[in-house]
Write a protein that holds these residues in place. Structure first.
Motif, mmCIF file in Angstrom:
data_model
loop_
_atom_site.group_PDB
_atom_site.id
_atom_site.type_symbol
_atom_site.label_atom_id
_atom_site.label_comp_id
_atom_site.label_asym_id
_atom_site.label_seq_id
_atom_site.Cartn_x
_atom_site.Cartn_y
_atom_site.Cartn_z
ATOM 1 N N TYR A 181 27.082 39.897 38.493
ATOM 2 C CA TYR A 181 27.098 38.092 39.402
ATOM 3 C C TYR A 181 27.211 38.191 40.878
ATOM 4 C CZ TYR A 181 26.806 33.014 39.831
ATOM 5 O OH TYR A 181 26.244 31.960 40.757
ATOM 6 N N LEU A 182 28.704 38.416 40.878
ATOM 7 C CA LEU A 182 29.132 38.911 42.141
ATOM 8 C C LEU A 182 28.550 40.035 42.848
ATOM 9 C CD1 LEU A 182 33.213 38.739 41.344
ATOM 10 C CD2 LEU A 182 31.615 36.754 42.759
ATOM 11 N N ALA A 183 28.041 40.612 42.669
ATOM 12 C CA ALA A 183 27.279 41.800 43.343
ATOM 13 C C ALA A 183 26.448 41.071 44.057
ATOM 14 C CB ALA A 183 27.366 43.109 42.190
ATOM 15 N N ASP A 184 25.235 40.636 43.081
ATOM 16 C CA ASP A 184 24.029 40.400 43.883
ATOM 17 C C ASP A 184 24.421 39.089 44.841
ATOM 18 O OD1 ASP A 184 22.675 41.197 42.028
ATOM 19 O OD2 ASP A 184 22.423 39.979 40.809
ATOM 20 N N ARG A 185 25.630 38.290 45.379
ATOM 21 C CA ARG A 185 25.949 37.650 45.471
ATOM 22 C C ARG A 185 26.385 37.864 47.276
ATOM 23 N NH1 ARG A 185 26.977 31.771 44.912
ATOM 24 N NH2 ARG A 185 29.022 31.767 46.454
ATOM 25 N N HIS A 186 26.428 39.515 47.053
ATOM 26 C CA HIS A 186 27.223 39.830 48.591
ATOM 27 C C HIS A 186 26.981 41.252 48.194
ATOM 28 C CE1 HIS A 186 29.586 36.055 48.801
ATOM 29 N NE2 HIS A 186 30.621 36.404 47.354
ATOM 30 N N VAL A 195 38.534 39.301 45.997
ATOM 31 C CA VAL A 195 38.651 38.910 44.462
ATOM 32 C C VAL A 195 39.907 39.823 43.697
ATOM 33 C CG1 VAL A 195 37.215 39.221 41.994
ATOM 34 C CG2 VAL A 195 35.475 39.750 44.634
ATOM 35 N N ALA A 196 40.378 38.812 42.780
ATOM 36 C CA ALA A 196 41.826 38.819 42.272
ATOM 37 C C ALA A 196 40.892 38.479 40.970
ATOM 38 C CB ALA A 196 42.677 37.270 42.266
ATOM 39 N N LEU A 218 30.264 45.683 39.069
ATOM 40 C CA LEU A 218 30.519 45.484 40.959
ATOM 41 C C LEU A 218 29.529 47.088 41.529
ATOM 42 C CD1 LEU A 218 34.592 44.387 40.958
ATOM 43 C CD2 LEU A 218 32.107 43.192 41.321
ATOM 44 N N ASP A 219 29.874 48.007 40.515
ATOM 45 C CA ASP A 219 29.091 49.057 40.533
ATOM 46 C C ASP A 219 28.902 49.644 42.124
ATOM 47 O OD1 ASP A 219 26.834 50.716 40.200
ATOM 48 O OD2 ASP A 219 25.571 49.732 40.829
ATOM 49 N N GLY A 220 30.747 50.029 42.072
ATOM 50 C CA GLY A 220 31.136 50.352 43.689
ATOM 51 C C GLY A 220 30.812 50.036 44.578
ATOM 52 N N ASN A 221 30.044 48.220 44.891
ATOM 53 C CA ASN A 221 29.901 47.310 45.667
ATOM 54 C C ASN A 221 31.259 47.670 46.311
ATOM 55 O OD1 ASN A 221 29.421 45.426 47.305
ATOM 56 N ND2 ASN A 221 28.241 44.949 45.730
ATOM 57 N N ARG A 222 31.403 48.092 47.928
ATOM 58 C CA ARG A 222 32.305 48.138 48.481
ATOM 59 C C ARG A 222 32.357 46.624 49.600
ATOM 60 N NH1 ARG A 222 32.074 53.637 51.608
ATOM 61 N NH2 ARG A 222 31.892 55.603 49.544
ATOM 62 N N SER A 223 31.082 45.779 49.404
ATOM 63 C CA SER A 223 31.324 44.345 49.642
ATOM 64 C C SER A 223 32.896 43.761 49.048
ATOM 65 C CB SER A 223 30.242 43.774 50.173
ATOM 66 O OG SER A 223 29.403 44.423 51.585
ATOM 67 N N ILE A 224 32.945 44.251 47.971
ATOM 68 C CA ILE A 224 33.826 43.751 46.722
ATOM 69 C C ILE A 224 34.830 44.334 46.830
ATOM 70 C CG2 ILE A 224 33.896 42.279 44.630
ATOM 71 C CD1 ILE A 224 30.819 41.991 45.279
ATOM 72 N N ASP A 225 35.961 43.169 47.525
ATOM 73 C CA ASP A 225 37.203 44.049 47.545
ATOM 74 C C ASP A 225 37.968 43.473 46.060
ATOM 75 O OD1 ASP A 225 40.149 45.108 48.097
ATOM 76 O OD2 ASP A 225 40.154 44.318 49.933
ATOM 77 N N VAL A 226 38.455 44.245 45.050
ATOM 78 C CA VAL A 226 39.022 43.692 44.186
ATOM 79 C C VAL A 226 40.855 44.097 44.523
ATOM 80 C CG1 VAL A 226 39.862 43.994 41.754
ATOM 81 C CG2 VAL A 226 37.922 44.373 42.249
ATOM 82 N N VAL A 279 38.145 29.072 47.507
ATOM 83 C CA VAL A 279 38.632 29.696 46.617
ATOM 84 C C VAL A 279 37.667 29.527 45.679
ATOM 85 C CG1 VAL A 279 39.546 30.877 44.927
ATOM 86 C CG2 VAL A 279 40.393 30.568 47.163
ATOM 87 N N LYS A 280 36.451 30.451 45.109
ATOM 88 C CA LYS A 280 35.342 30.456 44.116
ATOM 89 C C LYS A 280 35.763 31.005 42.886
ATOM 90 C CE LYS A 280 33.186 27.934 47.403
ATOM 91 N NZ LYS A 280 32.951 26.906 47.569
ATOM 92 N N THR A 281 35.458 30.451 41.581
ATOM 93 C CA THR A 281 36.224 30.953 40.758
ATOM 94 C C THR A 281 35.029 31.143 39.748
ATOM 95 O OG1 THR A 281 38.469 28.604 40.657
ATOM 96 C CG2 THR A 281 37.066 29.608 38.498
ATOM 97 N N VAL A 282 35.173 32.051 38.732
ATOM 98 C CA VAL A 282 33.795 32.833 37.626
ATOM 99 C C VAL A 282 34.777 32.889 36.461
ATOM 100 C CG1 VAL A 282 32.189 34.231 37.555
ATOM 101 C CG2 VAL A 282 33.112 33.562 39.968
ATOM 102 N N SER A 283 34.537 32.970 35.326
ATOM 103 C CA SER A 283 34.945 32.686 34.421
ATOM 104 C C SER A 283 33.748 33.921 33.200
ATOM 105 C CB SER A 283 35.086 31.731 32.634
ATOM 106 O OG SER A 283 34.903 32.114 31.690
ATOM 107 N N TYR A 284 34.325 35.305 33.178
ATOM 108 C CA TYR A 284 33.149 35.306 32.343
ATOM 109 C C TYR A 284 33.202 35.860 30.780
ATOM 110 C CZ TYR A 284 37.403 38.184 29.737
ATOM 111 O OH TYR A 284 38.243 38.858 29.369
#
Length: 366
Positions: A181-186, A195-196, A218-226, A279-284
């Motif tokens: 879901y995050l990878a699709d948004r970014h 991301v925390a 996340l599939d290695g998406n470099r646009s998402i930094d954990v 800051v957006k919040t997501v629950s798994y």
């Protein structure tokens, strides 16, 4: 097909108006909840095996009021109450008998073993088991098989290969769907976001599975930094302390992602710090509190395992087995993410027990 199940509010209102004082729980028990998107595992005893999408449709009714014995860890939280509701609703719809035993918590393995033995001794036709332990009920499951009583493994999972069928999701897939879901948004190449990640208690098997799935999603998406991963007990005090520390370390944080408790804790902190817009919040995973928070715009999204449907499918599996009908050995609702874009069209009772539902231990169809 329904994944999620869609019914119009006008239809529900019309049904309630026609029936009058009948509770929402009783109305929904009679509704057609199917077909519902599920996944069928190719190798039933390998949670990581390939699977196929299948629209699940249950039997219209049972040929007789089979006596189904259900054993659950407890019915004290929203998750197991939703399982209980699905079991009760489907038992009523199919016309089976059901009696439920609850062990009183995860520390009571000996009690659950004794309760399953009671199911066997009472000549139950089938057993639906939400197991306290992955290994600890294997002997009593084998005993049930010796007595020709099918056992349906629901929600938690056991290692025994003596169970007859499983209604069991992959915890890893909860994290996987959330990561995707995050990878699709970014998408890769878009502006980077921070991301925390708060997966839950350290060392817990389910947390390790969710963590593995999230990173895979996340599939290695470099646009998402954990930027941080914080493990911790899932009580609100612990989660608030951890989130506060991460916010101090990363004032430019974009996302808090983690357990439902982390999501709930973040709402209050973000309001206090005036960071709710940043800051957006997501629950798994999904809870009633998260559901309401999505409606209010306080939580962005959460992955649901359609908990009620798991209970319904487990009862249908039991009846299919008893009547010699075709059945899938390992099947579970297909996971999906709920956010503001789809929550308005969902039938909540595929995921959560109705607000007027109370723990129910017996269904007496004749």
């Amino acid at each position: 097909m329904k994944c999620p199940q869609i019914i119009t509010m006008s239809l529900r209102s019309a049904i309630v108006a026609l029936i009058g004082s009948v509770s929402v729980a009783e109305v929904v028990a009679a509704e057609n909840w199917y077909p519902y998107d599920t996944e069928v595992w190719h190798s039933p005893f390998d949670i990581d095996s390939k699977r196929s999408l299948k629209p699940y449709s249950p039997l219209k009714s049972a040929t007789k009021p089979w006596d189904i014995c259900v054993s659950l860890p407890h019915v004290d939280d929203a998750y197991w109450l939703a399982i209980n509701y699905g079991i009760v609703a489907e038992s009523r719809r199919l016309g089976t008998k059901m009696h439920l035993l609850e062990a009183g918590g995860y520390s009571n393995l000996t009690r659950q073993i004794a309760q399953v033995e009671d199911c066997i001794d009472s000549d139950a036709d089938a057993i639906v088991l939400g197991a306290i332990s992955f290994e600890g009920l294997n002997d009593v499951i084998a005993k049930a098989k010796q007595h020709n009583i099918p056992v349906i493994d629901v929600a938690n999972g056991v290692s025994s290969t003596k169970v007859t069928a499983k209604t069991l999701i992959s915890i890893s897939d909860l994290g996987l769907n959330t990561g995707r879901y995050l990878a699709d948004r970014h998408p890769q190449g878009s502006k980077s976001v921070k991301v925390a990640w708060f997966p839950g208690p350290p060392g817990a098997g389910w947390v390790e599975s969710a963590d593995k799935g999230f990173i895979s999603g996340l599939d290695g998406n470099r646009s998402i930094d954990v930027v941080e991963t914080r493990y911790g007990d899932i009580d609100k005090k612990t989660q608030m302390k951890q989130i506060e520390s991460v916010l101090a370390n990363h004032p430019d944080l974009d996302y808090i992602v983690g357990t439902a408790v982390a999501a709930e804790a973040s709402i209050q902190l973000l309001k206090e710090k005036k960071l709710s817009d940043q800051v957006k919040t997501v629950s798994y995973y999904y809870t009633p509190a998260v559901h309401q928070a999505i409606k209010r715009g306080e939580v962005l999204a959460a992955t649901t395992d359609s908990t009620v449907i798991q209970g319904r499918v487990a009862i249908d599996q039991a009846v299919r087995i008893l009547e010699g009908r075709s059945y899938d050995i390992h099947v579970a609702p297909k996971l999906f993410v709920v956010d503001a874009g789809n929550i308005g069209g969902l039938d909540e009772t595929s995921m959560l027990a109705p607000v007027d539902f109370r723990a129910t231990f017996r269904v007496n169809n004749k």
